[in-house]
Design an enzyme around this catalytic site. Structure first.
Site, PDB file in Angstrom:
ATOM      1  N   CYS A   1       0.786  -1.471   0.151  1.00 18.29           N
ATOM      2  CA  CYS A   1      -0.019   0.200   0.349  1.00 18.29           C
ATOM      3  C   CYS A   1       1.000   1.027   0.089  1.00 18.29           C
ATOM      4  O   CYS A   1       1.344   1.219   0.190  1.00 18.29           O
ATOM      5  CB  CYS A   1      -1.376   0.217   1.232  1.00 18.29           C
ATOM      6  SG  CYS A   1      -2.064  -1.105   0.836  1.00 18.29           S
TER       7      CYS A   1
ATOM      8  N   ASN B   1       4.617   4.958   0.770  1.00 13.86           N
ATOM      9  CA  ASN B   1       5.003   4.081   1.435  1.00 13.86           C
ATOM     10  C   ASN B   1       6.125   3.656   2.245  1.00 13.86           C
ATOM     11  O   ASN B   1       7.328   3.357   2.262  1.00 13.86           O
ATOM     12  CB  ASN B   1       5.110   2.747   0.815  1.00 13.86           C
ATOM     13  CG  ASN B   1       4.385   1.860   0.135  1.00 13.86           C
ATOM     14  OD1 ASN B   1       3.753   2.520  -1.530  1.00 13.86           O
ATOM     15  ND2 ASN B   1       2.700   1.765   0.707  1.00 13.86           N
TER      16      ASN B   1
END
Length: 391
Positions: free
Chosen positions: A136, A316
């Site tokens: 993600c 991230n």
């Protein structure tokens, strides 16, 4: 008006899919909004008053065959990536994980397994994928009126089967038909709404009307999810939380931004993560950077690396570090936000920024937009046409 954007990314690595003749960032997208309604994802209801084994039956009767096809591919790809020893250690211990998961998640997974015919280990793997092979990315902003909006790209599937003919990631393409809009109800009333992959019982993207909005991003650290997984299996350390299920707890139990923030900050985790949380009042927006036991918060208007006075950008990588040159989605997002300016904060701006390459890339499965005051959440499937950056 506040805005939170989220993008999601799978794992960091160079791959042969990279094409040297594609410029990852050329210009800010300005005409992508509004999205085509033909790409809007279908809606379903999850009734929390039903017995856990029955909650997913209707949805899985329609989508179960697609989940089975996905897991078959994922198993093959994971085996090639992880090797026999690591893969089979994980796989052989999945029945132990399934029977030790907290209630009601254990029962829900059993119910999904029965409806789809997918063996319990595979159904469990699908639902703890964050800890085993996680994913993600994210952004937060605010404009003059103090109204909150939240947007997200969910990218997933890097290293999971590059199709050299069609220039797509196989797992990313298999996930797209599984994206669904869920309305979670209890006592006949909507508790919250989320965007899920069918059969994945955790929460990655969600809104609780007039309370808060949420998205989950992957975080990479040495003491990653595999350590928590080993502790759960070998030492039966059930005091830690599976990230996928903590998000469910927060959406169902927390009644305010501050309560949700506390739950995300202080729960012991199996895997590290970024929890992106937006409230319903001015300056209620934060990126909660989580180690398994510790946390750090970056709030709106707390000037940090890669952020401005009216936004935070999370892709991230920790806020206090620069993103690596081979995966710099932060710079394009920051550039486009700065260029547009706070006065133009809107759902249209969110969607356009999320449609700017390489923020939008071959891994992007869906884009979601949320309005906390209205309790609104929408999502659209995304297809990045060539030329498009692989990640």
């Amino acid at each position: 008006m506040k805005i939170i954007f989220l993008l999601c990314f799978s794992t960091i690595s160079f791959v042969n899919a990279r094409s040297s003749n594609i410029l990852p960032f050329h210009a800010c997208e300005t005409n992508a909004f509004p999205p085509s309604q033909s790409d809007a994802v279908p809606r379903f209801t999850i009734d929390l008053d039903l017995p856990p084994r029955e909650r997913w039956a209707e949805l899985m009767a329609k989508k179960g065959h697609q989940v089975v096809g996905l897991i078959d591919d994922v198993k093959t790809l994971m085996l090639s990536l992880l090797g026999d020893k690591i893969f089979y250690f994980i796989y052989d211990n999945l029945p132990k994980v399934a029977t030790s998961l907290p209630h009601p998640y254990d029962e829900e997974i059993i119910g999904i397994s029965k409806v789809t015919g997918l063996p319990l280990p595979e159904t469990t793997l699908y639902n703890i994928f964050y800890e085993v092979f996680s994913f993600c990315t994210s952004i937060i902003t605010e404009d003059e009126t103090g109204r909150l909006y939240h947007g997200r790209n969910l990218d997933f599937g890097l290293l999971m089967g590059w199709d050299t003919k069609n220039h797509t990631w196989r797992v990313s393409e298999l996930l797209k038909p599984l994206v669904v809009h869920l309305e979670w109800k209890k006592g006949g009333k909507t508790v919250y709404e989320s965007i899920n992959y069918a059969g994945y019982i955790g929460i990655l993207t969600a809104v609780k009307k007039e309370k808060f909005t949420f998205s989950l991003d992957e975080r990479f650290v040495l003491n990653g999810g595999y350590m928590g997984f080993l502790e759960w299996i070998l030492f039966k350390d059930y005091s830690q939380k599976w990230v996928s299920f903590l998000t469910r707890e927060v959406m169902e139990e927390a009644q305010s931004y501050e309560e949700a923030k506390k739950m995300f900050s202080h729960s012991r985790l199996i895997a590290p993560a970024y929890f992106i949380l937006g409230g319903s009042k001015p300056r209620e927006g934060t990126i909660i950077t989580r180690w398994r036991d510790n946390f750090h918060t970056d709030d709106l208007f707390s000037k940090k690396s890669g952020s401005g006075t009216w936004y935070l950008v999370e892709t991230n990588y920790d806020q206090w570090k620069s993103p690596p040159f081979y995966d710099d989605r932060r710079t394009p997002a920051v550039t486009c936000l700065d260029k547009s300016g706070q006065k133009n904060a809107s759902l249209a701006l969110i969607y356009n920024v999320l449609s700017t390459k390489p923020v939008f890339n071959k891994l992007t499965t869906y884009t979601s937009l949320m309005d906390v005051q209205e309790g609104y959440i929408g999502a659209w499937l995304r297809y990045c046409e060539d030329p498009c950056w692989p990640w």
